[in-house]
Write a protein that holds these residues in place. Structure first.
Motif: not given
Length: 333
Positions: A140-161
């Protein structure tokens, strides 16, 4: 002008439908279509797929909706095509082109970058996502042309083939299979890989091939569902307990089952367990989920007596219908 859709008589339907979501539909649109085809009263999904994505979308009906949240934590696997050299506003083919850069990527460089993105990584959620900030979805912010600060999220890539695919020099792209933890943004992964390669990138195709223990081989398409009879559609449903594959099973006799369903704790020689699926013996039926602590069975999420009765009735009706169909086929043979 389109004719209004005919009203259908809703009915209680219980179980899990593994849908192969088509391209172009949102997860909710696909859910509503399947719900209409099954004439189901209550339905929900277990996490969204973008309209441009296809693949495994578990849909929960009736009693199964009580356990849909558990599947949000499931690991996922995707097949994706990453188009190199073009960065877009949404990190996929729907967005506006932000930049174009030449592509000069050797296999050695690609191998090194893929290794860089394997294992625990941090991702900044894309602005075009359903993640909420201050009660509003980021898109909704993006459609209004507004960029908001986002906290990084920690995920795991088990395999990338990398999958074998000819490199089209006019439209250079790589095909990947990604096995990852919950919360991974594949669009962000593709965009970040493009930046690490020095050319930018966006996703041109995305297909979820597995979520938890469910994969595409178990799925049915909306087109196939539309061609089926009502009995055949019901036969596509997995039982409610399909949502509880990692749960330890505990079975109670009729007296203890009744007490458990009323919310009472039961005592027994059970090992401690955080996730327990509780069943009644006669008839065999799922009652709900629980925890076991110090030999005590503690209710967590219970089905109602009506849900249990309807689930058993649905199964018996389906078995009777299949029996009659088989008898008819045998007579005609």
């Amino acid at each position: 002008m389109n004719a209004p859709r005919a009203r259908v008589a809703r009915r209680p339907v219980h179980g899990v439908l593994l849908l192969d979501k088509p391209i172009g539909l949102s997860s909710n649109q696909a859910l509503q279509k399947a719900k209409w085809l099954l004439r189901a009263e209550k339905a929900g999904h277990t996490g969204t797929l973008d309209p441009l994505a296809t693949g495994v979308l578990p849909l929960c009906f009736g009693a199964a909706t009580k356990f849909s949240q558990m599947h949000l934590d499931a690991d996922k696997a995707y097949e994706t095509t990453v188009r190199l050299g073009i960065k877009t506003s949404t990190a996929d083919a729907e967005g506006d082109v932000l930049s174009e850069r030449p592509v000069d990527v050797s296999q050695a460089k690609l191998d090194a970058v893929l290794q860089q993105f394997t294992g625990p990584i941090a991702q900044v959620p894309p602005m075009h996502s359903a993640l909420k900030k201050d009660g509003k979805a980021l898109y909704e912010y993006a459609r209004a042309g507004i960029e908001v600060e986002r906290e990084p999220r920690h995920v795991v890539i088990y395999a990338l083939k990398q999958l074998p695919a000819p490199m089209d020099t006019a439209q250079p792209a790589i095909k990947l299979v990604v096995e990852c933890s919950k919360g991974t943004y594949i669009r962000t992964l593709g965009e970040d890989i493009g930046e690490a390669l020095g050319c930018g990138a966006h996703l041109s195709a995305l297909r979820r091939i597995r979520t938890g223990g469910f994969d595409t081989s178990q799925c049915v398409s909306l087109e196939a569902l539309e061609a089926m009879t009502e009995e055949q559609r019901l036969a596509c449903l997995l039982p409610v307990e399909a949502m509880l594959p990692q749960h330890v099973s505990v079975t109670l006799d009729s007296e203890n089952a009744a007490r458990f369903l009323s919310g009472m704790r039961r005592r027994g020689a059970w090992a401690d367990a955080e996730q327990v699926a509780v069943y009644a013996t006669m008839p065999k039926a799922l009652l709900g989920t629980a925890q076991v602590k110090a030999g005590e069975l503690i209710p967590v999420r219970l089905l109602s007596p009506q849900e249990i009765s309807e689930t058993l009735g649905q199964q018996q009706a389906l078995e009777q219908s299949l029996k009659q169909s088989n008898e008819t086929l045998a007579l005609g043979a």
